[in-house]
Design a protein around this motif. Structure first.
Motif, PDB file in Angstrom:
ATOM      1  N   PHE A  63       0.812  -1.219   0.000  1.00 46.02           N
ATOM      2  CA  PHE A  63       0.000   0.000   0.000  1.00 46.02           C
ATOM      3  C   PHE A  63       0.847   1.272   0.000  1.00 46.02           C
ATOM      4  O   PHE A  63       0.444   2.273  -0.575  1.00 46.02           O
ATOM      5  CB  PHE A  63      -0.982   0.002   1.182  1.00 46.02           C
ATOM      6  N   VAL A  64       2.007   1.224   0.627  1.00 46.49           N
ATOM      7  CA  VAL A  64       2.885   2.396   0.625  1.00 46.49           C
ATOM      8  C   VAL A  64       3.352   2.673  -0.807  1.00 46.49           C
ATOM      9  O   VAL A  64       3.298   3.812  -1.271  1.00 46.49           O
ATOM     10  CB  VAL A  64       4.089   2.201   1.582  1.00 46.49           C
ATOM     11  N   LYS A  65       3.790   1.633  -1.512  1.00 48.27           N
ATOM     12  CA  LYS A  65       4.232   1.806  -2.900  1.00 48.27           C
ATOM     13  C   LYS A  65       3.081   2.259  -3.785  1.00 48.27           C
ATOM     14  O   LYS A  65       3.256   3.102  -4.665  1.00 48.27           O
ATOM     15  CB  LYS A  65       4.813   0.502  -3.447  1.00 48.27           C
ATOM     16  N   LEU A  66       1.890   1.710  -3.550  1.00 52.40           N
ATOM     17  CA  LEU A  66       0.717   2.102  -4.324  1.00 52.40           C
ATOM     18  C   LEU A  66       0.406   3.579  -4.121  1.00 52.40           C
ATOM     19  O   LEU A  66       0.229   4.327  -5.088  1.00 52.40           O
ATOM     20  CB  LEU A  66      -0.493   1.253  -3.939  1.00 52.40           C
ATOM     21  N   LYS A  67       0.377   4.022  -2.876  1.00 55.28           N
ATOM     22  CA  LYS A  67       0.101   5.437  -2.573  1.00 55.28           C
ATOM     23  C   LYS A  67       1.165   6.349  -3.193  1.00 55.28           C
ATOM     24  O   LYS A  67       0.845   7.401  -3.739  1.00 55.28           O
ATOM     25  CB  LYS A  67       0.047   5.665  -1.064  1.00 55.28           C
ATOM     26  N   GLU A  68       2.431   5.937  -3.101  1.00 53.38           N
ATOM     27  CA  GLU A  68       3.528   6.734  -3.678  1.00 53.38           C
ATOM     28  C   GLU A  68       3.385   6.852  -5.193  1.00 53.38           C
ATOM     29  O   GLU A  68       3.575   7.921  -5.756  1.00 53.38           O
ATOM     30  CB  GLU A  68       4.878   6.117  -3.322  1.00 53.38           C
ATOM     31  N   LEU A  69       3.047   5.745  -5.846  1.00 57.18           N
ATOM     32  CA  LEU A  69       2.906   5.762  -7.299  1.00 57.18           C
ATOM     33  C   LEU A  69       1.717   6.629  -7.721  1.00 57.18           C
ATOM     34  O   LEU A  69       1.831   7.441  -8.641  1.00 57.18           O
ATOM     35  CB  LEU A  69       2.751   4.340  -7.854  1.00 57.18           C
ATOM     36  N   ILE A  70       0.599   6.498  -7.026  1.00 49.74           N
ATOM     37  CA  ILE A  70      -0.569   7.328  -7.332  1.00 49.74           C
ATOM     38  C   ILE A  70      -0.227   8.802  -7.161  1.00 49.74           C
ATOM     39  O   ILE A  70      -0.506   9.626  -8.033  1.00 49.74           O
ATOM     40  CB  ILE A  70      -1.774   6.930  -6.454  1.00 49.74           C
ATOM     41  N   SER A  71       0.406   9.144  -6.041  1.00 54.82           N
ATOM     42  CA  SER A  71       0.778  10.542  -5.785  1.00 54.82           C
ATOM     43  C   SER A  71       1.741  11.072  -6.841  1.00 54.82           C
ATOM     44  O   SER A  71       1.598  12.189  -7.321  1.00 54.82           O
ATOM     45  CB  SER A  71       1.402  10.685  -4.404  1.00 54.82           C
ATOM     46  N   LYS A  72       2.717  10.253  -7.215  1.00 56.63           N
ATOM     47  CA  LYS A  72       3.697  10.653  -8.228  1.00 56.63           C
ATOM     48  C   LYS A  72       3.009  10.929  -9.566  1.00 56.63           C
ATOM     49  O   LYS A  72       3.285  11.928 -10.218  1.00 56.63           O
ATOM     50  CB  LYS A  72       4.738   9.545  -8.394  1.00 56.63           C
ATOM     51  N   LEU A  73       2.103  10.049  -9.959  1.00 56.31           N
ATOM     52  CA  LEU A  73       1.440  10.194 -11.251  1.00 56.31           C
ATOM     53  C   LEU A  73       0.438  11.340 -11.284  1.00 56.31           C
ATOM     54  O   LEU A  73       0.175  11.909 -12.332  1.00 56.31           O
ATOM     55  CB  LEU A  73       0.749   8.887 -11.646  1.00 56.31           C
ATOM     56  N   LEU A  74      -0.109  11.689 -10.121  1.00 56.49           N
ATOM     57  CA  LEU A  74      -1.139  12.735 -10.067  1.00 56.49           C
ATOM     58  C   LEU A  74      -0.620  14.073  -9.569  1.00 56.49           C
ATOM     59  O   LEU A  74      -1.393  15.020  -9.447  1.00 56.49           O
ATOM     60  CB  LEU A  74      -2.317  12.280  -9.212  1.00 56.49           C
ATOM     61  N   LYS A  75       0.677  14.165  -9.284  1.00 56.43           N
ATOM     62  CA  LYS A  75       1.210  15.445  -8.781  1.00 56.43           C
ATOM     63  C   LYS A  75       1.127  16.520  -9.846  1.00 56.43           C
ATOM     64  O   LYS A  75       1.068  16.254 -11.036  1.00 56.43           O
ATOM     65  CB  LYS A  75       2.640  15.275  -8.290  1.00 56.43           C
ATOM     66  N   GLY A  76       1.131  17.732  -9.404  1.00 56.53           N
ATOM     67  CA  GLY A  76       1.100  18.870 -10.332  1.00 56.53           C
ATOM     68  C   GLY A  76      -0.316  19.237 -10.708  1.00 56.53           C
ATOM     69  O   GLY A  76      -1.280  18.634 -10.289  1.00 56.53           O
ATOM     70  N   GLY A  77      -0.430  20.243 -11.518  1.00 58.12           N
ATOM     71  CA  GLY A  77      -1.722  20.775 -11.894  1.00 58.12           C
ATOM     72  C   GLY A  77      -2.242  20.249 -13.213  1.00 58.12           C
ATOM     73  O   GLY A  77      -3.148  20.844 -13.783  1.00 58.12           O
ATOM     74  N   GLU A  78      -1.683  19.150 -13.696  1.00 59.27           N
ATOM     75  CA  GLU A  78      -2.131  18.626 -14.982  1.00 59.27           C
ATOM     76  C   GLU A  78      -3.592  18.207 -14.919  1.00 59.27           C
ATOM     77  O   GLU A  78      -4.040  17.637 -13.940  1.00 59.27           O
ATOM     78  CB  GLU A  78      -1.299  17.379 -15.371  1.00 59.27           C
ATOM     79  N   GLU A  79      -4.301  18.512 -15.950  1.00 63.64           N
ATOM     80  CA  GLU A  79      -5.697  18.104 -16.041  1.00 63.64           C
ATOM     81  C   GLU A  79      -5.767  16.779 -16.787  1.00 63.64           C
ATOM     82  O   GLU A  79      -4.796  16.304 -17.359  1.00 63.64           O
ATOM     83  CB  GLU A  79      -6.516  19.173 -16.784  1.00 63.64           C
TER      84      GLU A  79
END
Length: 124
Positions: free
Chosen positions: A103-119
């Motif tokens: 779950f830690v790796k999953l949360k990190e990957l989700i956060s990494k992919l969704l960071k920033g203001g990209e729509e």
């Protein structure tokens, strides 16, 4: 609020992702299979898709994943316990997490992919 579409034929897995994503501040959209997700992808315009590899009801997940990644420019994470799945994900340029996933790796990957203001990507 970023939107994450979860595509999995297991209702328990979908509900687990709903709780996780809501807890992280994302809007989850839950789909039972790739066919259903393909129908609704343009309507919901998710920022990220998390999909299972083995969905017996619609085994051609790769059609859906390619559509999401190439046509809509949506980031995709594939999850699976299937040994061949990682090889396929690597070939397709799709992020991969092996089941059972950390779950830690999953949360990190989700956060990494969704960071920033990209729509969300725009489907054509």
């Amino acid at each position: 609020m970023k939107t994450v579409m979860v595509v999995d034929d297991n209702p328990s897995i979908r509900e687990m992702f709903r709780a996780l994503l809501c807890g992280l501040g994302y809007r989850p959209i839950l789909m039972e299979n790739g066919k259903e997700a393909t129908i609704y992808i343009k309507e919901y315009k998710p920022d990220l898709i998390i999909t299972d590899y083995d969905m017996g009801s619609w085994p051609n997940w790769i059609i859906f994943a390619r559509f999401a990644k190439q046509e809509c420019k949506i980031k995709v994470i594939m999850i699976s316990a299937n040994e061949k799945a990682k090889e396929i994900a690597d070939k397709e340029g799709i992020h991969f997490l092996e089941k059972p996933f950390d779950f830690v790796k999953l949360k990190e990957l989700i956060s990494k992919l969704l960071k920033g203001g990209e729509e969300s990507g725009e489907c054509h």
